[in-house]
Design an enzyme around this catalytic site. Structure first.
Site, PDB file in Angstrom:
ATOM      1  N   ASP B   9       0.869  -1.181   0.000  1.00  0.00           N
ATOM      2  CA  ASP B   9       0.000   0.000   0.000  1.00  0.00           C
ATOM      3  C   ASP B   9       0.903   1.226   0.000  1.00  0.00           C
ATOM      4  O   ASP B   9       1.913   1.243   0.708  1.00  0.00           O
ATOM      5  CB  ASP B   9      -0.900  -0.020   1.249  1.00  0.00           C
ATOM      6  CG  ASP B   9      -2.096   0.916   1.096  1.00  0.00           C
ATOM      7  OD1 ASP B   9      -1.927   2.037   0.547  1.00  0.00           O
ATOM      8  OD2 ASP B   9      -3.191   0.528   1.536  1.00  0.00           O
ATOM      9  N   ASP B  10       0.534   2.223  -0.799  1.00  0.00           N
ATOM     10  CA  ASP B  10       1.380   3.408  -0.813  1.00  0.00           C
ATOM     11  C   ASP B  10       1.171   4.276   0.429  1.00  0.00           C
ATOM     12  O   ASP B  10       2.004   5.115   0.747  1.00  0.00           O
ATOM     13  CB  ASP B  10       1.153   4.226  -2.095  1.00  0.00           C
ATOM     14  CG  ASP B  10      -0.295   4.661  -2.233  1.00  0.00           C
ATOM     15  OD1 ASP B  10      -1.185   3.818  -1.969  1.00  0.00           O
ATOM     16  OD2 ASP B  10      -0.547   5.825  -2.577  1.00  0.00           O
ATOM     17  N   ASP B  53      -2.994  -3.229  -2.403  1.00  0.00           N
ATOM     18  CA  ASP B  53      -3.817  -2.047  -2.632  1.00  0.00           C
ATOM     19  C   ASP B  53      -3.959  -1.824  -4.144  1.00  0.00           C
ATOM     20  O   ASP B  53      -3.007  -2.017  -4.893  1.00  0.00           O
ATOM     21  CB  ASP B  53      -3.128  -0.837  -1.978  1.00  0.00           C
ATOM     22  CG  ASP B  53      -4.004   0.401  -2.050  1.00  0.00           C
ATOM     23  OD1 ASP B  53      -5.244   0.257  -1.964  1.00  0.00           O
ATOM     24  OD2 ASP B  53      -3.451   1.503  -2.198  1.00  0.00           O
ATOM     25  N   MET B  55      -5.061   1.177  -5.735  1.00  0.00           N
ATOM     26  CA  MET B  55      -4.647   2.505  -6.192  1.00  0.00           C
ATOM     27  C   MET B  55      -3.281   2.864  -5.640  1.00  0.00           C
ATOM     28  O   MET B  55      -3.144   3.183  -4.456  1.00  0.00           O
ATOM     29  CB  MET B  55      -5.669   3.539  -5.703  1.00  0.00           C
ATOM     30  CG  MET B  55      -7.087   3.229  -6.162  1.00  0.00           C
ATOM     31  SD  MET B  55      -7.733   4.564  -7.139  1.00  0.00           S
ATOM     32  CE  MET B  55      -8.086   5.732  -5.816  1.00  0.00           C
ATOM     33  N   ASP B 330      13.439 -61.941 -30.002  1.00  0.00           N
ATOM     34  CA  ASP B 330      14.627 -61.170 -30.365  1.00  0.00           C
ATOM     35  C   ASP B 330      14.591 -60.925 -31.873  1.00  0.00           C
ATOM     36  O   ASP B 330      14.359 -61.856 -32.657  1.00  0.00           O
ATOM     37  CB  ASP B 330      15.897 -61.950 -29.978  1.00  0.00           C
ATOM     38  CG  ASP B 330      17.130 -61.095 -30.047  1.00  0.00           C
ATOM     39  OD1 ASP B 330      17.585 -60.609 -28.992  1.00  0.00           O
ATOM     40  OD2 ASP B 330      17.650 -60.891 -31.170  1.00  0.00           O
ATOM     41  N   ASN B 338      20.621 -51.106 -37.684  1.00  0.00           N
ATOM     42  CA  ASN B 338      21.188 -49.858 -37.168  1.00  0.00           C
ATOM     43  C   ASN B 338      22.397 -49.413 -37.982  1.00  0.00           C
ATOM     44  O   ASN B 338      22.534 -48.241 -38.318  1.00  0.00           O
ATOM     45  CB  ASN B 338      21.610 -50.034 -35.705  1.00  0.00           C
ATOM     46  CG  ASN B 338      20.464 -49.719 -34.757  1.00  0.00           C
ATOM     47  OD1 ASN B 338      19.594 -48.923 -35.087  1.00  0.00           O
ATOM     48  ND2 ASN B 338      20.480 -50.344 -33.596  1.00  0.00           N
ATOM     49  N   ASP B 347      15.106 -47.442 -34.600  1.00  0.00           N
ATOM     50  CA  ASP B 347      14.072 -47.090 -33.614  1.00  0.00           C
ATOM     51  C   ASP B 347      12.678 -47.336 -34.168  1.00  0.00           C
ATOM     52  O   ASP B 347      11.798 -47.847 -33.478  1.00  0.00           O
ATOM     53  CB  ASP B 347      14.208 -45.617 -33.209  1.00  0.00           C
ATOM     54  CG  ASP B 347      15.435 -45.381 -32.336  1.00  0.00           C
ATOM     55  OD1 ASP B 347      16.070 -46.384 -31.943  1.00  0.00           O
ATOM     56  OD2 ASP B 347      15.740 -44.210 -32.045  1.00  0.00           O
ATOM     57  N   GLU B 373      16.897 -55.131 -28.495  1.00  0.00           N
ATOM     58  CA  GLU B 373      15.923 -55.606 -29.479  1.00  0.00           C
ATOM     59  C   GLU B 373      15.204 -56.843 -28.959  1.00  0.00           C
ATOM     60  O   GLU B 373      14.742 -57.669 -29.729  1.00  0.00           O
ATOM     61  CB  GLU B 373      16.609 -55.876 -30.825  1.00  0.00           C
ATOM     62  CG  GLU B 373      17.632 -57.013 -30.828  1.00  0.00           C
ATOM     63  CD  GLU B 373      19.065 -56.525 -30.584  1.00  0.00           C
ATOM     64  OE1 GLU B 373      19.246 -55.467 -29.933  1.00  0.00           O
ATOM     65  OE2 GLU B 373      19.997 -57.220 -31.037  1.00  0.00           O
TER      66      GLU B 373
END
Lengths: 467, 467
Positions: B9-10, B53, B55, B330, B338, B347, B373
């Site tokens: 608050d001011d 506040d 204002m 497997d 790969n 993947d 795998e």
């Protein structure tokens, strides 16, 4: 906060009076007139609190309490024992049976409601933890809390009391129970001291004037590091309104003077047990979370971790201009190890290689198991010559010393590696991995057990696109 | 519960009066006289509540509120706007800026403390969630909450009001704001109805007699399924003590009649936002936990899950006498995939094979990626002939249809499998896997792309030990 409360008493009149009081405060009330029924309701309805008469024909209150506290499902439900007389032996028996608190008939309403509110609040915190535990269980974690750590063990206790005579007395009692006790005879800086040397329990003694003890309790509750530390408040019977205020501020328990030795011992134990139980739930939870980013076999980061962090690591290195090298490692002929010596041997080889790898990289390097027998190390601020030397040292460490297998035999394995350096800031993590992978392929192609440097990155310019 | 409260608050006098009130209730008080200082304190001290506040010269309260709510670190700190006048526009502006509540000067102490207690309690629940979020972040999770789901979207609202005129009015207002509104004109069975059809917000209207509305609020709070549902209480100004009682019971917010259209719209939005934010934190957390037991690439269970569950599955099957078969799969020559086509292709092959596998096993089978795998399927209550047929069907599905690769090309892969049946109840999971593994080895040895049955289990009797 509203809550469901189970009242257990063999006297119908007692149940009625208490139920009426609690209902008028909008609590949801359940009732039982004997131990077995109480246990059945606890298990089915999971109430937030049990108010439990000690003296009942058949199964007495102590036994009911012990059974509630023995089951992992219901152990976190607070139990308040209600005794007809202010019988100290009953109190201590009850606390030893695992009761969270004690109230004496005839019940003082203000104190009753203050205790109930405080215990319900505590229960709510636990609810969140038990909910997490249930989530873990539902997901398939093996949630089998090890309760041995919750009981026993000496605790660290800080006693804050302006009177030296009083505090020495409490210290003696608690030290005889095996705790490590520190006494502070001033409230000034006590909060700071407690935050700096977090104990398992704080015992705050109210003195005859001033509101320092309550201010201290409030400060401990409102500041981050001490928010969870159990606080036990000691006060005179005439201090009742302050004790109640304390419970409202978040104090966990309070004791009225003259302090009975066994009672304070039992109450401190209750607080320690509760704190450790909560810590155990928290550490289980952290452990489960960390598993998501850790390779179970080697303890290295897993591929998921690497994939969510490598882009950031590469980008930071590129933007900062500090450079980065990346090492891609693959064990040679690993398939043969599994096929010839079995999976247990293969797993042991991976574990040992990971250990040798970790021993040869720095704390700020990121080492991860990338796939079956593949590892990646990202090394910020590292030119390729250094990365090459590190990779070659790891290669030597792997090849030189045979790996002891579970069956007592030994096995020598070798590894190949490719290292690539980030030079152009525009290069992505995927491109960097690809270059390291090509170098790794060359290492395999050239006979394995060696490290190969990757070709430098060539930016795809518009010219390249034209050709 | 004690807490740290920042007063902004001011006017120095206003700050002083409010600080004195809160300090007398043992709250830990921080103060600021302008917006920028307030923001700095919020960020540094992380208070439990901000009384702000509206204002102020320079940066006004709305802007301070917006900034607190915009930062992910501080968004969960409750902000109460304090207005000089009962200006409805200010209230709505404030709620739209993200304020959690509103108080009008001169402050009514009872209402002030009731609101503060209620908001602090809410904050404590959030604290636990933010702490989890921080844990996740520390562990290395990418915690970047997506706030888009928190805002917007129509909510489910249940309005409980004995007056049809009033409830139709509220329904109209909330429907115009895009919500799905259900009206209940009786408190009887309302809790049950709400539990059965969990809404995002419950609006409970107090009527002129009886305590049904508060009983309902209490029941919603004390029973499991509705414990987290936000409750908004509507009452007359003369009902103040009941509104305060409601806040104590765990109601989240209350509105005084005559109900301003914009105010109730804004308050309902605030509750919806808070609920969704909490749900988001919870679902992030569950997602992170589940990652620990899931293979990131294929979405199957991971090896960690299998290792902690397979013993139990095998033991239950053995004890129950229902039998169990285990399949070990497997991929053939996967290393070549790969090496030749790159990791991205590899993947994709694993993902597609996992999908085909999942499509051919039952919901109560346990399918996991065991290693690079390798896959395992545990099939309770399944004789080996069936398991063999299932494995062979999967083998056919894998071999028959080429796998589309990311680069547009296609690749045909094959797999080998070993199946073993649990016959002797004494056999362990490890022994069962070992037998399946031997069968798998035979499948590879005999030319791959085939399924082989394992030899039956031979119990290690004392005779065997003698020979």
């Amino acid at each position: 906060m509203s809550a469901r409360i189970l009242i257990v008493d063999d006297l119908a009149a007692s149940v009625k009076v208490l139920a009426a009081k609690l209902t008028s405060e909008y609590y949801d009330v359940l009732t039982a007139h004997d131990g077995p029924t109480a246990l059945e309701i606890v298990s089915r309805e999971m109430p937030d609190l049990v108010l439990l008469d000690v003296m009942m024909p058949g199964m007495d209150g102590f036994e009911v309490c012990r059974r509630i506290k023995k089951s992992a499902r219901t152990a976190h439900i607070p139990v308040v024992m209600v005794t007809a007389l202010n019988d100290m032996r009953d109190r201590v028996n009850g606390l030893q049976a695992g009761a969270d608190d004690f109230l004496t008939k005839p019940l003082n309403d203000t104190m009753l409601f203050a205790r109930v509110r405080s215990l319900v609040r505590m229960k709510r915190t636990f609810d969140q933890w038990s909910q997490h535990q249930q989530t873990s269980r539902d997901l398939g974690f093996d949630v089998d809390p090890d309760m041995t750590d919750v009981h026993g063990r000496a605790a660290g206790v800080i006693v804050v009391d302006s009177s030296e005579i009083q505090s020495d007395n409490i210290r003696g009692v608690l030290e005889r129970d095996g705790h490590n006790v520190t006494v502070l005879n001033s409230y000034i800086d006590a909060a700071q001291h407690i935050a700096g040397d977090l104990p398992d329990v704080v015992v705050v003694s109210m003195d005859f004037e001033g509101d320092e003890p309550l201010r201290l309790a409030s400060r401990l509750r409102s500041q981050e590091p001490t928010r969870q530390v159990p606080i036990l408040l000691i006060g005179d019977a005439e201090d009742e309104s302050n004790l109640i205020k304390g419970l409202e501020l978040g104090v966990n328990d309070c004791v009225v003077r003259p302090v009975d030795e066994q009672e304070i011992v039992a109450r401190v134990r209750t607080q320690v047990r509760r704190k450790r139980y909560q810590e155990m739930l928290q550490s289980n939870f952290e452990q489960h979370l960390s598993m998501a980013l850790t390779d179970g076999l080697t303890g290295l980061h897993n591929r998921r971790y690497l994939e969510s962090h490598l882009d950031g690591i590469v980008k930071r290195a590129g933007d900062g201009g500090h450079g980065l090298s990346l090492m891609l490692i693959d064990l040679d002929h690993f398939k043969r190890v599994n096929d010839t010596y079995g999976h247990a041997a293969g797993d042991e080889v991976l574990r040992v290689v990971a250990k040798r790898l970790l021993r040869n990289v720095r704390g700020f390097d990121t080492a991860a198991r990338f796939g079956g027998e593949e590892f990646i190390v990202a090394m910020p601020d590292t030119p390729i010559d250094i990365a090459f030397a590190v990779a070659d040292r790891i290669r030597t460490k792997v090849a030189e010393e045979p790996i002891p297998l579970p069956d007592g035999s030994q096995l020598t394995v070798t590894m190949s590696a490719g290292v690539a350096e980030l030079v152009e800031p525009g290069e992505t993590a995927a491109e960097l991995i690809e270059r390291a992978d090509k170098a790794l392929y060359m290492a395999k192609h050239d006979g394995r057990d060696r490290v190969v440097r990757a070709d430098p990155f060539v930016k795809k310019t518009s010219e390249t696109a034209v050709e």
